[in-house]
Structures are given as structure tokens and as C-alpha cells.
Design a protein around this motif. Structure first.
Motif, PDB file in Angstrom:
ATOM      1  N   LYS A   1      -8.691   1.895  -3.105  1.00 36.83           N
ATOM      2  CA  LYS A   1      -8.516   2.806  -1.993  1.00 36.83           C
ATOM      3  C   LYS A   1      -9.266   2.455  -0.496  1.00 36.83           C
ATOM      4  CE  LYS A   1      -8.185   6.609  -5.068  1.00 36.83           C
ATOM      5  NZ  LYS A   1      -8.910   7.703  -5.876  1.00 36.83           N
ATOM      6  N   LYS A   2      -8.609   2.713   0.466  1.00 40.03           N
ATOM      7  CA  LYS A   2      -8.934   2.520   1.921  1.00 40.03           C
ATOM      8  C   LYS A   2      -8.659   3.257   3.010  1.00 40.03           C
ATOM      9  CE  LYS A   2      -9.006  -2.751   0.937  1.00 40.03           C
ATOM     10  NZ  LYS A   2      -9.173  -3.933   1.546  1.00 40.03           N
ATOM     11  N   PHE A   3      -9.233   3.670   4.029  1.00 44.18           N
ATOM     12  CA  PHE A   3      -9.158   4.135   5.276  1.00 44.18           C
ATOM     13  C   PHE A   3      -8.784   3.266   6.137  1.00 44.18           C
ATOM     14  CE2 PHE A   3     -12.019   7.432   3.384  1.00 44.18           C
ATOM     15  CZ  PHE A   3     -11.171   8.206   3.055  1.00 44.18           C
ATOM     16  N   PHE A   4      -7.663   3.662   7.077  1.00 43.83           N
ATOM     17  CA  PHE A   4      -7.274   2.864   8.229  1.00 43.83           C
ATOM     18  C   PHE A   4      -7.124   3.414   9.644  1.00 43.83           C
ATOM     19  CE2 PHE A   4      -5.636   0.590   4.594  1.00 43.83           C
ATOM     20  CZ  PHE A   4      -5.753  -0.776   4.855  1.00 43.83           C
TER      21      PHE A   4
ATOM     22  N   LEU B   1      -4.470   7.804  18.411  1.00 43.83           N
ATOM     23  CA  LEU B   1      -4.845   7.136  17.254  1.00 43.83           C
ATOM     24  C   LEU B   1      -4.263   8.090  16.195  1.00 43.83           C
ATOM     25  CD1 LEU B   1      -8.520   6.138  18.236  1.00 43.83           C
ATOM     26  CD2 LEU B   1      -6.435   4.528  18.017  1.00 43.83           C
ATOM     27  N   ILE B   2      -4.131   7.425  15.114  1.00 43.19           N
ATOM     28  CA  ILE B   2      -3.640   7.897  13.748  1.00 43.19           C
ATOM     29  C   ILE B   2      -4.491   7.276  12.528  1.00 43.19           C
ATOM     30  CG2 ILE B   2      -1.719   6.368  13.358  1.00 43.19           C
ATOM     31  CD1 ILE B   2      -0.314   8.733  11.890  1.00 43.19           C
ATOM     32  N   ALA B   3      -5.243   8.125  11.874  1.00 42.73           N
ATOM     33  CA  ALA B   3      -6.112   7.638  10.877  1.00 42.73           C
ATOM     34  C   ALA B   3      -5.315   8.197   9.386  1.00 42.73           C
ATOM     35  CB  ALA B   3      -7.288   8.478  10.619  1.00 42.73           C
TER      36      ALA B   3
ATOM     37  N   LYS C   1      -9.684  -1.848  11.724  1.00 44.71           N
ATOM     38  CA  LYS C   1     -10.479  -2.230  10.406  1.00 44.71           C
ATOM     39  C   LYS C   1     -10.172  -1.347   9.398  1.00 44.71           C
ATOM     40  CE  LYS C   1     -15.211  -3.176   9.172  1.00 44.71           C
ATOM     41  NZ  LYS C   1     -16.427  -2.785   9.619  1.00 44.71           N
ATOM     42  N   GLU C   2     -10.111  -2.044   8.253  1.00 46.00           N
ATOM     43  CA  GLU C   2      -9.949  -1.203   7.169  1.00 46.00           C
ATOM     44  C   GLU C   2     -11.197  -0.908   6.467  1.00 46.00           C
ATOM     45  OE1 GLU C   2      -8.485  -4.302   3.991  1.00 46.00           O
ATOM     46  OE2 GLU C   2      -7.029  -4.123   5.375  1.00 46.00           O
ATOM     47  N   ILE C   3     -11.352   0.307   6.007  1.00 42.74           N
ATOM     48  CA  ILE C   3     -12.590   0.571   5.480  1.00 42.74           C
ATOM     49  C   ILE C   3     -12.459   0.877   3.972  1.00 42.74           C
ATOM     50  CG2 ILE C   3     -14.652   2.468   5.719  1.00 42.74           C
ATOM     51  CD1 ILE C   3     -13.316   2.925   8.395  1.00 42.74           C
ATOM     52  N   SER C   4     -13.026   0.040   3.110  1.00 49.06           N
ATOM     53  CA  SER C   4     -12.996   0.377   1.823  1.00 49.06           C
ATOM     54  C   SER C   4     -13.840   1.700   1.335  1.00 49.06           C
ATOM     55  CB  SER C   4     -13.886  -0.825   0.910  1.00 49.06           C
ATOM     56  OG  SER C   4     -12.985  -1.780   1.110  1.00 49.06           O
TER      57      SER C   4
ATOM     58  N   TYR D   1       0.832  -1.232  -0.097  1.00 44.51           N
ATOM     59  CA  TYR D   1      -0.131  -0.054  -0.031  1.00 44.51           C
ATOM     60  C   TYR D   1       0.741   1.232   0.005  1.00 44.51           C
ATOM     61  CZ  TYR D   1      -4.369  -2.560   0.875  1.00 44.51           C
ATOM     62  OH  TYR D   1      -5.332  -3.352   1.088  1.00 44.51           O
ATOM     63  N   SER D   2       0.445   2.294  -0.622  1.00 41.57           N
ATOM     64  CA  SER D   2       0.891   3.653  -0.531  1.00 41.57           C
ATOM     65  C   SER D   2      -0.107   4.328   0.472  1.00 41.57           C
ATOM     66  CB  SER D   2       0.818   4.224  -1.744  1.00 41.57           C
ATOM     67  OG  SER D   2       1.513   5.637  -1.751  1.00 41.57           O
ATOM     68  N   ILE D   3       0.493   4.849   1.608  1.00 44.51           N
ATOM     69  CA  ILE D   3      -0.212   5.493   2.669  1.00 44.51           C
ATOM     70  C   ILE D   3      -0.046   7.075   2.797  1.00 44.51           C
ATOM     71  CG2 ILE D   3      -0.699   3.165   3.839  1.00 44.51           C
ATOM     72  CD1 ILE D   3       1.499   4.038   5.711  1.00 44.51           C
ATOM     73  N   PHE D   4      -1.114   7.510   2.959  1.00 47.68           N
ATOM     74  CA  PHE D   4      -0.653   9.225   2.949  1.00 47.68           C
ATOM     75  C   PHE D   4      -1.839   9.591   3.867  1.00 47.68           C
ATOM     76  CE2 PHE D   4      -3.024   7.300  -0.515  1.00 47.68           C
ATOM     77  CZ  PHE D   4      -4.140   8.393  -0.819  1.00 47.68           C
ATOM     78  N   ASN D   5      -1.968  11.396   3.859  1.00 51.81           N
ATOM     79  CA  ASN D   5      -2.752  12.106   4.584  1.00 51.81           C
ATOM     80  C   ASN D   5      -2.975  11.498   6.053  1.00 51.81           C
ATOM     81  OD1 ASN D   5      -3.141  13.455   2.139  1.00 51.81           O
ATOM     82  ND2 ASN D   5      -4.978  12.646   1.809  1.00 51.81           N
ATOM     83  N   PRO D   6      -1.895  11.632   6.924  1.00 49.15           N
ATOM     84  CA  PRO D   6      -2.135  11.194   8.260  1.00 49.15           C
ATOM     85  C   PRO D   6      -2.805  12.253   9.268  1.00 49.15           C
ATOM     86  CG  PRO D   6      -0.034  11.996   8.063  1.00 49.15           C
ATOM     87  CD  PRO D   6      -0.706  11.936   6.634  1.00 49.15           C
ATOM     88  N   LEU D   7      -3.946  11.848  10.001  1.00 50.05           N
ATOM     89  CA  LEU D   7      -4.536  12.770  11.002  1.00 50.05           C
ATOM     90  C   LEU D   7      -4.616  12.056  12.390  1.00 50.05           C
ATOM     91  CD1 LEU D   7      -7.730  13.534   8.756  1.00 50.05           C
ATOM     92  CD2 LEU D   7      -5.884  15.080   9.307  1.00 50.05           C
ATOM     93  N   LEU D   8      -4.417  12.725  13.165  1.00 52.43           N
ATOM     94  CA  LEU D   8      -4.074  12.402  14.568  1.00 52.43           C
ATOM     95  C   LEU D   8      -5.349  12.634  15.433  1.00 52.43           C
ATOM     96  CD1 LEU D   8      -0.423  13.720  15.502  1.00 52.43           C
ATOM     97  CD2 LEU D   8      -1.218  11.496  14.985  1.00 52.43           C
ATOM     98  N   SER D   9      -5.486  11.905  16.485  1.00 51.52           N
ATOM     99  CA  SER D   9      -6.663  11.994  17.201  1.00 51.52           C
ATOM    100  C   SER D   9      -6.433  13.127  18.299  1.00 51.52           C
ATOM    101  CB  SER D   9      -7.021  11.062  18.012  1.00 51.52           C
ATOM    102  OG  SER D   9      -6.101  10.368  18.827  1.00 51.52           O
ATOM    103  N   PRO D  10      -7.128  13.907  18.879  1.00 48.14           N
ATOM    104  CA  PRO D  10      -6.886  14.927  19.817  1.00 48.14           C
ATOM    105  C   PRO D  10      -5.880  14.623  20.975  1.00 48.14           C
ATOM    106  CG  PRO D  10      -9.135  15.031  18.973  1.00 48.14           C
ATOM    107  CD  PRO D  10      -8.688  14.074  18.679  1.00 48.14           C
ATOM    108  N   ASP D  11      -6.045  13.287  21.455  1.00 44.45           N
ATOM    109  CA  ASP D  11      -5.326  12.873  22.353  1.00 44.45           C
ATOM    110  C   ASP D  11      -3.866  12.000  21.985  1.00 44.45           C
ATOM    111  OD1 ASP D  11      -6.008  10.347  21.377  1.00 44.45           O
ATOM    112  OD2 ASP D  11      -7.195   9.776  23.124  1.00 44.45           O
TER     113      ASP D  11
END
Length: 105
Positions: A86-89, A73-75, A100-103, A60-70
Motif C-alpha cells: 500500500k502507498k499514498f500518492f 492537487l489530488i491525493a 513522490k509515493e509514500i509507503s 495499482y488499484s487506486i481509491f479514496n481521492p481527496l482534493l486540495s481546497p484549491d
């Protein structure tokens, strides 16, 4: 005064920087060029230093990291380098326990 934290060359580029809530690290994704463009998510101390891979997913090529406020977690978004599905993790911040991966339609 801006501080350059990473170095790029003709084989890679750094994108989507995100500062952690405690302002200790910058999270970003590094994209590599080549036959199958891949990318990883890294963290680097905000004052500079060595970057560390915190998320890498085979195939996979992974990109656009977002962090939870605490910062627990990283999405991130990802696509399969073979079929471009394409999926989200969501994962633990240290890269363990990928959830869980989300298509994506």
C-alpha cells in the motif's frame, strides 16, 4: 431531487464521491472486479455527462481521492495488485506530475 451521474453493472462499482470546490465536477473512484481488482479515479460534470479518467496507475488499484481546497492537487491511496503493497500518492488534479509515493507500513 437527486440526479444519478453514473451507471454501475456487475463488473464495476463507483465509490467515494467528492465535489470540487467550484461545484463543477464530482471526483470518484471506479472499482472493477476480476482476477486483479483494479480501480481508477474519474471526474464527471456535476450536471451529468461523460466521465473522464484523471488518474490511472499501471499495476495499482487506486481509491479514496481527496482534493486540495484549491483543486490543484489530488491525493489518493493505492495498492499494488501483485503484492498488495500500500502507498499514498499526490498528483496534479489533471493526473499529470504524480509526486513522490509514500509507503504505508
Amino acid at each position: 431531487q437527486p440526479v444519478q451521474l453514473t451507471e454501475e453493472d456487475s463488473t464495476s462499482g463507483d465509490h467515494n464521491p467528492v465535489v470540487t470546490a467550484d461545484s463543477k465536477f464530482v471526483i470518484f473512484h471506479k472499482a472493477y472486479s476480476g482476477d486483479k481488482q483494479t480501480s481508477v479515479i474519474l471526474k464527471i460534470p456535476i450536471d451529468g455527462g461523460k466521465s473522464t479518467i484523471i488518474m490511472q496507475k499501471a499495476g495499482y488499484s487506486i481509491f479514496n481521492p481527496l482534493l486540495s481546497p484549491d483543486n490543484k492537487l489530488i491525493a489518493f491511496a493505492a495498492y499494488n495488485v501483485e503484492n498488495f503493497e500500500k502507498k499514498f500518492f499526490v498528483a496534479e488534479f489533471d493526473g499529470s506530475q504524480v509526486g513522490k509515493e509514500i509507503s504505508v507500513l
